[in-house]
Design a protein around this motif. Structure first.
Motif, PDB file in Angstrom:
ATOM      1  N   ARG A  15      70.271  45.497  35.606  1.00 33.69           N
ATOM      2  CA  ARG A  15      71.630  45.786  36.038  1.00 33.69           C
ATOM      3  C   ARG A  15      72.297  44.611  36.733  1.00 33.69           C
ATOM      4  NH1 ARG A  15      73.980  50.582  35.359  1.00 33.69           N
ATOM      5  NH2 ARG A  15      72.628  51.971  34.210  1.00 33.69           N
ATOM      6  N   ALA A  16      71.504  43.617  37.091  1.00 39.48           N
ATOM      7  CA  ALA A  16      72.107  42.423  37.689  1.00 39.48           C
ATOM      8  C   ALA A  16      72.565  41.471  36.589  1.00 39.48           C
ATOM      9  CB  ALA A  16      71.113  41.739  38.622  1.00 39.48           C
ATOM     10  N   LYS A  17      72.311  41.863  35.342  1.00 39.16           N
ATOM     11  CA  LYS A  17      72.741  41.021  34.215  1.00 39.16           C
ATOM     12  C   LYS A  17      74.249  41.107  34.048  1.00 39.16           C
ATOM     13  CE  LYS A  17      68.813  40.034  31.455  1.00 39.16           C
ATOM     14  NZ  LYS A  17      67.788  41.101  31.503  1.00 39.16           N
ATOM     15  N   SER A  18      74.814  40.083  33.502  1.00 38.18           N
ATOM     16  CA  SER A  18      76.246  40.044  33.201  1.00 38.18           C
ATOM     17  C   SER A  18      76.463  38.862  32.288  1.00 38.18           C
ATOM     18  CB  SER A  18      77.053  39.876  34.489  1.00 38.18           C
ATOM     19  OG  SER A  18      78.365  39.423  34.197  1.00 38.18           O
ATOM     20  N   HIS A  19      77.497  38.927  31.451  1.00 42.57           N
ATOM     21  CA  HIS A  19      77.812  37.762  30.624  1.00 42.57           C
ATOM     22  C   HIS A  19      78.370  36.638  31.501  1.00 42.57           C
ATOM     23  CE1 HIS A  19      81.513  40.111  30.870  1.00 42.57           C
ATOM     24  NE2 HIS A  19      82.124  38.951  30.819  1.00 42.57           N
ATOM     25  N   VAL A  20      78.743  36.969  32.714  1.00 39.74           N
ATOM     26  CA  VAL A  20      79.206  35.935  33.647  1.00 39.74           C
ATOM     27  C   VAL A  20      77.979  35.385  34.379  1.00 39.74           C
ATOM     28  CG1 VAL A  20      80.699  35.442  35.607  1.00 39.74           C
ATOM     29  CG2 VAL A  20      81.396  37.132  33.917  1.00 39.74           C
ATOM     30  N   GLU A  21      77.561  34.186  33.988  1.00 43.01           N
ATOM     31  CA  GLU A  21      76.243  33.678  34.375  1.00 43.01           C
ATOM     32  C   GLU A  21      75.955  33.666  35.872  1.00 43.01           C
ATOM     33  OE1 GLU A  21      75.516  29.828  32.633  1.00 43.01           O
ATOM     34  OE2 GLU A  21      76.169  30.575  30.684  1.00 43.01           O
ATOM     35  N   LEU A  22      76.979  33.358  36.641  1.00 42.36           N
ATOM     36  CA  LEU A  22      76.770  33.227  38.077  1.00 42.36           C
ATOM     37  C   LEU A  22      76.224  34.516  38.697  1.00 42.36           C
ATOM     38  CD1 LEU A  22      77.239  30.875  39.985  1.00 42.36           C
ATOM     39  CD2 LEU A  22      79.527  31.741  40.450  1.00 42.36           C
ATOM     40  N   ILE A  23      76.563  35.652  38.096  1.00 44.04           N
ATOM     41  CA  ILE A  23      76.166  36.940  38.675  1.00 44.04           C
ATOM     42  C   ILE A  23      74.652  37.145  38.650  1.00 44.04           C
ATOM     43  CG2 ILE A  23      76.352  39.456  38.407  1.00 44.04           C
ATOM     44  CD1 ILE A  23      79.306  39.062  37.761  1.00 44.04           C
ATOM     45  N   PRO A  24      73.989  37.067  37.470  1.00 43.98           N
ATOM     46  CA  PRO A  24      72.525  37.220  37.496  1.00 43.98           C
ATOM     47  C   PRO A  24      71.847  36.099  38.297  1.00 43.98           C
ATOM     48  CG  PRO A  24      73.305  36.624  35.298  1.00 43.98           C
ATOM     49  CD  PRO A  24      74.509  36.967  36.102  1.00 43.98           C
ATOM     50  N   GLU A  25      72.446  34.918  38.284  1.00 48.84           N
ATOM     51  CA  GLU A  25      71.862  33.793  39.014  1.00 48.84           C
ATOM     52  C   GLU A  25      71.753  34.130  40.511  1.00 48.84           C
ATOM     53  OE1 GLU A  25      73.683  30.238  37.383  1.00 48.84           O
ATOM     54  OE2 GLU A  25      73.243  29.180  39.258  1.00 48.84           O
ATOM     55  N   ILE A  26      72.856  34.554  41.077  1.00 47.89           N
ATOM     56  CA  ILE A  26      72.869  34.864  42.507  1.00 47.89           C
ATOM     57  C   ILE A  26      72.092  36.138  42.788  1.00 47.89           C
ATOM     58  CG2 ILE A  26      74.348  35.498  44.454  1.00 47.89           C
ATOM     59  CD1 ILE A  26      76.466  33.697  43.357  1.00 47.89           C
ATOM     60  N   ALA A  27      72.297  37.143  41.954  1.00 47.81           N
ATOM     61  CA  ALA A  27      71.646  38.428  42.199  1.00 47.81           C
ATOM     62  C   ALA A  27      70.129  38.284  42.145  1.00 47.81           C
ATOM     63  CB  ALA A  27      72.137  39.469  41.195  1.00 47.81           C
ATOM     64  N   THR A  28      69.622  37.559  41.146  1.00 44.71           N
ATOM     65  CA  THR A  28      68.168  37.455  41.061  1.00 44.71           C
ATOM     66  C   THR A  28      67.625  36.542  42.164  1.00 44.71           C
ATOM     67  OG1 THR A  28      68.353  35.700  39.404  1.00 44.71           O
ATOM     68  CG2 THR A  28      68.013  37.923  38.583  1.00 44.71           C
ATOM     69  N   HIS A  29      68.408  35.590  42.590  1.00 43.11           N
ATOM     70  CA  HIS A  29      67.990  34.778  43.740  1.00 43.11           C
ATOM     71  C   HIS A  29      67.668  35.682  44.920  1.00 43.11           C
ATOM     72  CE1 HIS A  29      68.131  31.635  46.907  1.00 43.11           C
ATOM     73  NE2 HIS A  29      68.870  32.502  47.583  1.00 43.11           N
ATOM     74  N   LEU A  30      68.587  36.603  45.177  1.00 42.73           N
ATOM     75  CA  LEU A  30      68.409  37.503  46.313  1.00 42.73           C
ATOM     76  C   LEU A  30      67.312  38.519  46.052  1.00 42.73           C
ATOM     77  CD1 LEU A  30      71.800  38.606  47.799  1.00 42.73           C
ATOM     78  CD2 LEU A  30      69.754  38.031  49.059  1.00 42.73           C
ATOM     79  N   ILE A  31      67.328  39.075  44.831  1.00 43.55           N
ATOM     80  CA  ILE A  31      66.415  40.164  44.506  1.00 43.55           C
ATOM     81  C   ILE A  31      64.971  39.668  44.476  1.00 43.55           C
ATOM     82  CG2 ILE A  31      65.746  41.713  42.613  1.00 43.55           C
ATOM     83  CD1 ILE A  31      68.872  41.923  42.102  1.00 43.55           C
ATOM     84  N   ASN A  32      64.790  38.425  44.027  1.00 43.73           N
ATOM     85  CA  ASN A  32      63.431  37.884  43.960  1.00 43.73           C
ATOM     86  C   ASN A  32      62.976  37.215  45.255  1.00 43.73           C
ATOM     87  OD1 ASN A  32      62.987  38.669  41.323  1.00 43.73           O
ATOM     88  ND2 ASN A  32      63.923  36.803  40.493  1.00 43.73           N
ATOM     89  N   SER A  33      63.821  37.256  46.268  1.00 43.95           N
ATOM     90  CA  SER A  33      63.482  36.452  47.431  1.00 43.95           C
ATOM     91  C   SER A  33      62.623  37.205  48.440  1.00 43.95           C
ATOM     92  CB  SER A  33      64.751  35.908  48.091  1.00 43.95           C
ATOM     93  OG  SER A  33      65.477  36.976  48.648  1.00 43.95           O
ATOM     94  N   GLY A  34      61.947  38.225  47.956  1.00 41.27           N
ATOM     95  CA  GLY A  34      60.892  38.816  48.779  1.00 41.27           C
ATOM     96  C   GLY A  34      61.349  39.818  49.818  1.00 41.27           C
ATOM     97  N   GLY A  35      62.428  40.533  49.529  1.00 42.26           N
ATOM     98  CA  GLY A  35      62.787  41.620  50.428  1.00 42.26           C
ATOM     99  C   GLY A  35      61.706  42.686  50.360  1.00 42.26           C
ATOM    100  N   LYS A  36      61.635  43.491  51.402  1.00 44.25           N
ATOM    101  CA  LYS A  36      60.544  44.467  51.450  1.00 44.25           C
ATOM    102  C   LYS A  36      60.845  45.707  50.617  1.00 44.25           C
ATOM    103  CE  LYS A  36      60.900  43.943  55.968  1.00 44.25           C
ATOM    104  NZ  LYS A  36      61.517  42.612  56.075  1.00 44.25           N
ATOM    105  N   ARG A  37      62.102  45.826  50.166  1.00 47.21           N
ATOM    106  CA  ARG A  37      62.491  46.998  49.361  1.00 47.21           C
ATOM    107  C   ARG A  37      62.190  48.299  50.096  1.00 47.21           C
ATOM    108  NH1 ARG A  37      63.777  43.527  45.924  1.00 47.21           N
ATOM    109  NH2 ARG A  37      63.167  43.463  43.721  1.00 47.21           N
ATOM    110  N   ILE A  38      62.342  48.284  51.402  1.00 43.62           N
ATOM    111  CA  ILE A  38      61.972  49.479  52.139  1.00 43.62           C
ATOM    112  C   ILE A  38      62.943  50.633  51.859  1.00 43.62           C
ATOM    113  CG2 ILE A  38      63.136  48.725  54.282  1.00 43.62           C
ATOM    114  CD1 ILE A  38      60.595  50.108  55.654  1.00 43.62           C
ATOM    115  N   ARG A  39      64.225  50.297  51.665  1.00 47.64           N
ATOM    116  CA  ARG A  39      65.206  51.371  51.459  1.00 47.64           C
ATOM    117  C   ARG A  39      64.974  52.124  50.140  1.00 47.64           C
ATOM    118  NH1 ARG A  39      66.528  47.117  53.943  1.00 47.64           N
ATOM    119  NH2 ARG A  39      67.655  47.097  55.922  1.00 47.64           N
ATOM    120  N   PRO A  40      64.862  51.407  49.008  1.00 46.95           N
ATOM    121  CA  PRO A  40      64.587  52.170  47.777  1.00 46.95           C
ATOM    122  C   PRO A  40      63.233  52.895  47.833  1.00 46.95           C
ATOM    123  CG  PRO A  40      64.462  49.796  47.371  1.00 46.95           C
ATOM    124  CD  PRO A  40      65.065  49.978  48.733  1.00 46.95           C
ATOM    125  N   MET A  41      62.278  52.309  48.554  1.00 43.56           N
ATOM    126  CA  MET A  41      60.985  52.999  48.710  1.00 43.56           C
ATOM    127  C   MET A  41      61.185  54.354  49.358  1.00 43.56           C
ATOM    128  SD  MET A  41      57.632  50.955  50.004  1.00 43.56           S
ATOM    129  CE  MET A  41      58.260  49.382  50.522  1.00 43.56           C
TER     130      MET A  41
END
Lengths: 339, 339
Positions: free
Chosen positions: A39-65
């Motif tokens: 869902r972080a994908k988009s044809h606008v490249e900057l979006i997945p770039e920034i989103a995956t930077h944040l998403i892969n940066s090791g958050g604990k994901r406590i809220r979705p858990m």
């Protein structure tokens, strides 16, 4: 630092861990992670770039858990909790992006903040995109009740952030005013994340309210421990620099307590460094010493324990289960992070 | 400026006006305005302060008007269209707040932009709050289909803004790429605003699609006329400074056309002033002269007329009514603003 924080939340002889919860949600979380990246994908490249930077940066994901575990504890066996969990993480990620712009932070989870790499403009807009995606996913579950709860949380979070702007750098902030800020900024999303687990499972209002209370109080405890760790922890544990709150002139509970308990000279110190922003190299060490003198970190952890207790009690109405045990231990763990 | 723009959208001898539409929606709009002001309230003072600054600053409210008129043309007699119209305006207002931060604009609708008065931080956060409120109101209508359409629009708008960041200050942007940007940034909300009018009225998919197309093409025409006015209009008519796009180095259709049609020297001019940002006092006048040489403003208006035609044709499937006539004349008016 010589601050030793008392801890009495976990059972004697056993170290509280988040691992049981992580293990239980693992299969669900793998699918949430997939859907988040999709869902972080988009044809606008900057979006997945920034989103995956944040998403892969090791958050604990406590809220979705919390969403996943709450739904499972409530006996839910469908798939909509996966979408709600992804929505919750997107809402959180959007908030982080906007927060960094507002706070002018340079680090996020120990990495360069997105705004430093891509600029404030992209951070604002990609945050907006993720928020839109979050609502899109909620709509897909068809649950108006979950939409109501999460859109409500979105408002309360933004309100809390604005409130923080106006109370920020005011050292005479009361403990109540501070709790109001973190109740909105942090605890509202924890509360909503847990509550929608009961909603998606079609459980009665009483159980929704119980999970809301569990999440809300856990969120407050979590934030208070973060506040204490910012003055006593290690950068590694915290995912951001120790002393960041001081450097960014944030008024957190350890400061609120130290300021109130301090003498005239000490209050002048807090005013100079946090309100005035005039900080010298030794000031952080002095701030820590003042906190030690007034027991401010221990008492912040004590306050966190108080909310942790409420959080645990809120779950009492649920029958015992592996899920419930893991959610309870997660509270212990959050508070025990102070070590 | 000596640019005279050809116009052939309205019937001969009659000046197209937005007034019939404004008059028809007046009772509904009065209630929308009330609900907008009521929903911009918050115990956090800064929120109503900023929100009412923007809301009272004389926007044309064209987007919520589309929702109201579309619903009424579809025979809707309930009240949910009021909430959807308010949601649409809140989404728009949130976008404006974030836009001003991203563009670093100083003026908005002829007044100081919120970010100049209250700062970027508050603009980001109050925008988030208004977006949250927009979703809250949509949820209250109970229409998952309206929620789907509007949350989708929120994503597309943000995507368009990010896309604009990456194409911005690229004078070799093609007309298609530019249309993609405004299709997302401007037309998506016009489309959604009109479409949800049919949705709330429970009309069949064919009529939803017709109103979506009406709104989308009207939105594109509207934006293209704005682009032309920015080089030929008066500040009063435009609600922002003439020449702002040039000063803010925005690539709009008049520039795209002038650049493509220009010789090597002219292209160097556009590159220096818009890509390089090196602007001298006479450059705006020179830019206007180049546009005149290449018929760029007239052709931008011609393109707008093309989309205006599509917009009008989209409504053909609806039976004649006062509402339909007013919606059709609104298209004429939008294009005729070029005078």
């Amino acid at each position: 630092m010589g601050v030793v924080l008392a801890f009495d939340g976990a059972e004697a002889g056993k170290r509280a861990s988040i691992e049981p919860l992580v293990k239980l949600v693992e299969p669900d979380m793998a699918r949430v992670n997939e859907s988040i990246l999709a869902r972080a994908k988009s044809h606008v490249e900057l979006i997945p770039e920034i989103a995956t930077h944040l998403i892969n940066s090791g958050g604990k994901r406590i809220r979705p858990m919390l969403t996943l575990a709450a739904a499972r504890m409530c006996g839910y066996e469908g798939e909509h909790h996966l979408k709600l969990a992804s929505s919750v993480e997107f809402m959180h990620t959007a908030t982080l992006l906007h927060d960094d712009v507002v706070d002018e932070s340079d680090l996020r989870r120990g990495k360069q903040a997105a705004r430093v790499i891509w600029g404030n403009q992209a951070s604002v807009l990609v945050g907006d995109y993720l928020l839109g995606q979050a609502f899109r996913m909620m709509v897909e579950t068809g649950s108006l009740e979950a939409l109501r709860i999460l859109s409500n949380a979105a408002c309360v979070i933004a309100e809390g952030e604005v409130l923080q702007l106006s109370v920020s750098q005011d050292t005479s902030t009361t403990e109540d005013a501070y709790l109001q800020v973190i109740g909105a900024k942090t605890a509202a999303l924890f509360a909503a994340a847990a509550e929608v687990g009961a909603v998606v499972a079609g459980r009665p209002r009483e159980e929704q309210a119980a999970l809301e209370s569990y999440g809300r109080n856990l969120g407050i405890a979590f934030q208070l421990i973060n506040d204490a760790l910012d003055y006593s922890g290690s950068t590694e544990k915290l995912g951001k620099g120790v002393g960041d709150d001081f450097r960014e002139r944030k008024i957190t509970l350890p400061v609120v307590l130290s300021y109130r308990r301090g003498n005239k000279e000490e209050r002048a110190f807090w005013k100079r460094t946090l309100e005035g922003g005039d900080q010298k190299p030794d000031d952080l060490a002095h701030a820590k010493a003042l906190m030690e003198r007034h027991n401010a970190l221990e008492d912040t952890v004590d306050r966190a324990n108080h909310y942790g207790d409420i959080s645990r009690d809120a779950l009492a109405i649920f029958p015992d289960s592996g899920w419930k045990a893991a959610l309870l231990e997660a509270v212990d763990f959050c508070v025990a992070r102070a070590y």
